[in-house]
Design an enzyme around this catalytic site. Sequence first.
Site, PDB file in Angstrom:
ATOM      1  N   PRO A   1       0.788  -1.216   0.000  1.00 59.26           N
ATOM      2  CA  PRO A   1       0.000   0.000   0.000  1.00 59.26           C
ATOM      3  C   PRO A   1       0.826   1.274   0.000  1.00 59.26           C
ATOM      4  CG  PRO A   1      -0.049  -1.117   2.137  1.00 59.26           C
ATOM      5  CD  PRO A   1       1.057  -1.679   1.356  1.00 59.26           C
ATOM      6  N   GLU A   2       0.390   2.239  -0.772  1.00 60.53           N
ATOM      7  CA  GLU A   2       0.972   3.584  -0.775  1.00 60.53           C
ATOM      8  C   GLU A   2      -0.086   4.518  -0.172  1.00 60.53           C
ATOM      9  OE1 GLU A   2       2.790   4.304  -4.646  1.00 60.53           O
ATOM     10  OE2 GLU A   2       2.762   2.167  -5.054  1.00 60.53           O
TER      11      GLU A   2
END
Length: 272
Positions: free
Chosen positions: A2-3
């Site tokens: 995840p960013e």
Amino acid sequence: MPELPEVETVRAYIDRCVSGQYIKNIEIFLPRLIKNATAEEFAAALTGQMIQSVRRRGKYLRVQCSGAVSLLVHLRMTGSLLYEEPCRDVPARRILFRLSKGCLTYRDIRTLGCLWLVPSQGKTGISGYDSLGPDGTSPEFTVPYLQAALKGSHRKIKAFLLDQTAVAGLGNIYVDEALFQAHIRPSRRCDRISRRDSERLHDAVVQVLRTGLENGGTTIRDFINGRGSAGHNQDFLCVYGREGKPCPVCGEPIKYVKLAGRGTRYCPHCQK
DNA sequence: ACTATCCTGAGT
DNA sequence: ACTCAGGATAGT
């Protein structure tokens, strides 16, 4: 995995679910994920506390608790937080927080994620967190700020953007997408980026993060939001995961190279 | 400023 | 059997 857009998607949902609930009990199936305490210390410090809110800085989530100690979480590649009411069995569940009404699960396939106990107020003492730059979506991330940071660096722009100390929240997908939008080749040295290009880069960073968030995050492999469903930003990517396919602007095949240790995609015609 | 490494699982 | 994966950092 995840960013910023994915972490923010998870945060918004989990915050709504768990705020105001008490931590009744904690089950730790993989103690090594807790970096600055033993499993016993971790459980003792958090059990009985009320969760006030879930915050985010960069890719870190901070579960703010009523007492002196709160919980800091980094999902790394394959971590996720899930909320369920009532509790169900979850594959790859590594830590289970039983709350007053439901269950908060820390799930992680590759087990690279990290959890820390941190003071509820002030500096965390966690170096990666305390040295974060402004979020790419925050008002402190301005064109002059970016220009000053670029001027002071000889690194390749790809490595610079992946490093969280200048701008926080970008990872491999959104860096490649932002550089495409800005027409900048990932191998360009920071101090060789013109004023005009750094303006375009600033706007591109803000835009790819906002769009990613609006689309509920990017699901390539196993990102799921706190509810367990996928995002759909993957349908709008221009270069990431599209090596060999035509550039959406000029039709030239997207190139794949290794840069800063990461797979990197760009259009050799549009990005100079 | 690079690279090696921590892990598991999927794809070739 | 080997390579790759949305991340970060300890060691060189």
